[in-house]
Design a protein around this motif. Structure first.
Motif, PDB file in Angstrom:
ATOM      1  N   UNK A  65      -6.060   6.090  13.555  1.00  0.00           N
ATOM      2  CA  UNK A  65      -4.961   5.139  13.350  1.00  0.00           C
ATOM      3  C   UNK A  65      -5.000   4.074  14.451  1.00  0.00           C
ATOM      4  N   UNK A  66      -5.192   4.526  15.699  1.00  0.00           N
ATOM      5  CA  UNK A  66      -5.233   3.571  16.815  1.00  0.00           C
ATOM      6  C   UNK A  66      -6.378   2.570  16.635  1.00  0.00           C
ATOM      7  N   UNK A 109      -5.808   8.669   7.645  1.00  0.00           N
ATOM      8  CA  UNK A 109      -6.762   7.673   7.146  1.00  0.00           C
ATOM      9  C   UNK A 109      -7.991   8.377   6.586  1.00  0.00           C
ATOM     10  N   UNK A 110      -8.274   8.124   5.302  1.00  0.00           N
ATOM     11  CA  UNK A 110      -9.433   8.733   4.649  1.00  0.00           C
ATOM     12  C   UNK A 110     -10.578   7.724   4.572  1.00  0.00           C
ATOM     13  N   UNK A 111     -10.235   6.436   4.521  1.00  0.00           N
ATOM     14  CA  UNK A 111     -11.263   5.382   4.461  1.00  0.00           C
ATOM     15  C   UNK A 111     -10.962   4.362   5.550  1.00  0.00           C
ATOM     16  N   UNK A 112     -11.721   4.451   6.630  1.00  0.00           N
ATOM     17  CA  UNK A 112     -11.459   3.663   7.834  1.00  0.00           C
ATOM     18  C   UNK A 112     -11.545   2.162   7.554  1.00  0.00           C
ATOM     19  N   UNK A 133     -15.331  -3.807  -9.253  1.00  0.00           N
ATOM     20  CA  UNK A 133     -14.100  -3.759  -8.439  1.00  0.00           C
ATOM     21  C   UNK A 133     -13.720  -2.296  -8.236  1.00  0.00           C
ATOM     22  N   UNK A 134     -13.388  -1.969  -7.003  1.00  0.00           N
ATOM     23  CA  UNK A 134     -12.976  -0.596  -6.714  1.00  0.00           C
ATOM     24  C   UNK A 134     -11.607  -0.634  -6.049  1.00  0.00           C
ATOM     25  N   UNK A 135     -10.667   0.165  -6.555  1.00  0.00           N
ATOM     26  CA  UNK A 135      -9.366   0.254  -5.862  1.00  0.00           C
ATOM     27  C   UNK A 135      -9.399   1.504  -4.984  1.00  0.00           C
ATOM     28  N   UNK A 136      -8.939   1.333  -3.759  1.00  0.00           N
ATOM     29  CA  UNK A 136      -8.990   2.435  -2.784  1.00  0.00           C
ATOM     30  C   UNK A 136      -7.612   2.635  -2.185  1.00  0.00           C
ATOM     31  N   UNK A 137      -7.187   3.894  -2.114  1.00  0.00           N
ATOM     32  CA  UNK A 137      -5.996   4.220  -1.325  1.00  0.00           C
ATOM     33  C   UNK A 137      -6.519   4.731   0.010  1.00  0.00           C
ATOM     34  N   UNK A 138      -6.398   3.939   1.084  1.00  0.00           N
ATOM     35  CA  UNK A 138      -7.062   4.292   2.342  1.00  0.00           C
ATOM     36  C   UNK A 138      -6.504   5.545   3.009  1.00  0.00           C
TER      37      UNK A 138
END
Length: 339
Positions: free
Chosen positions: A119-120, A73-76, A62-67
């Motif tokens: 973001x769009x 946005x760092x992780x699309x 399991x990986x937690x990501x703060x996008x």
């Protein structure tokens, strides 16, 4: 509008720390901007508060990501999954039919073309048909009830999770602004480093966040000081458990460098402000919004340094989201919305 049920209108404050969604003038989602993903299947396991509880406690599957990092946005892929999952929490419409969505999303005022595009794209992939954007300081000004279209100068300092947005607004536009990447997350990492160097104790992001909320202060002398906070963790040298009691004075000392950066950025914007608007700002004061505005004594410290009154907005955490909601209702009227 006869077909209004076919279109779902949502205002979204896509923040580095929290994401807030407003639908029909009500806050329907207010969750930490974090997702938990299964490493093997790449499926979403949890979003928001449930994912935050897993943060720092996961195993290799399991990986937690703060996008979002620093307001962008760092992780699309994770951002898209998070937006989609949060929209799904708003159970409007039937299961058989997905309404077309009109979204207004707020973005940092220093965003580049590439960041705006990201973001769009994320919003469109998550089901947004009509996507508009609004700059955060403009949304914050609307959210605290300022009439942004008057020929009067208003200055907003919005201290979020990833960025501090400083802007002077007049006649429905941003006259001068600065967006710096020193904000709530920076305060949290300052606290982590301080605990490591000063007390030789290792603490995680969540514990540092708790310290910031419980005893965070911008001044080393407060009229109503908070009770000191006790932290438990491993000693860096021996790995044996230790407990350390932290006072608000220590936190004021450890946040000093970051707060000086914010003060300097405010001064830079004031230097760029035309004299007529400067006079308006001195008369009306400067408005503080965002989670960072809740730091004890911040308004006093800034007034002491800059000699202009500072006022903390009524609900600083939700000012940007509420302003985004107002922009959503006035899409045709506000020329400053970005298509």
């Amino acid at each position: 509008m006869a077909f209004s049920f076919l279109t779902q209108e949502l205002a979204m404050d896509l923040g580095t720390a929290n994401t807030v969604i407003i639908h029909n003038d009500k806050i329907v989602v207010d969750e930490p901007s974090i997702v938990a993903i299964d490493q093997n299947t790449h499926q979403l396991i949890a979003i928001g508060e449930r994912a935050r509880q897993m943060h720092g406690k996961t195993h290799e599957n399991i990986k937690t990501i703060r996008p979002l990092r620093d307001g962008v946005i760092a992780d699309f892929n994770a951002a898209e999954q998070m937006i989609r999952g949060m929209i799904k929490q708003i159970n409007t419409g039937s299961r058989w039919f997905t309404p077309s969505r009109r979204l207004v999303v707020c973005i940092p005022s220093g965003s580049t073309e590439v960041e705006i595009r990201a973001v769009r794209d994320s919003a469109e992939h998550a089901g947004g048909r009509d996507v508009y954007m609004i700059y955060e300081p403009m949304a914050a000004a609307l959210g605290i009830g300022i009439d942004v279209e008057t020929p009067e100068g208003n200055m907003i300092v919005d201290i979020g999770g990833g960025t501090t947005e400083i802007a002077v607004i007049a006649l429905g536009g941003i006259v001068c602004n600065q967006s710096i990447r020193t904000a709530g997350d920076g305060f949290t990492s300052d606290i982590q480093q301080y605990m490591r160097h000063q007390h030789a104790i290792k603490i995680g992001e969540r514990s540092a966040e708790d310290i910031k909320i419980t005893v965070g202060s911008a001044l080393s002398e407060l009229e109503e000081p908070p009770v000191s906070y006790t932290v438990h963790g491993p000693n860096l040298m021996t790995a044996l458990p230790v407990e350390v009691t932290i006072s608000y004075q220590e936190i004021a000392h450890c946040l000093d460098k970051s707060l000086i950066k914010i003060e300097n950025a405010i001064m830079t914007v004031l230097e760029q402000t035309p004299p007529e608007l400067y006079a308006d700002i001195v008369r009306r004061g400067i408005f503080l919004t965002g989670g960072g505005a809740l730091l004890r004594g911040l308004d006093k410290r800034l007034k002491g340094k800059i000699n202009i009154p500072f006022q903390v907005a009524e609900d600083p955490l939700h000012a940007v989201a509420r302003g985004t909601g107002i922009a959503l209702k006035n899409i045709g009227k506000f020329p400053f919305l970005i298509r």
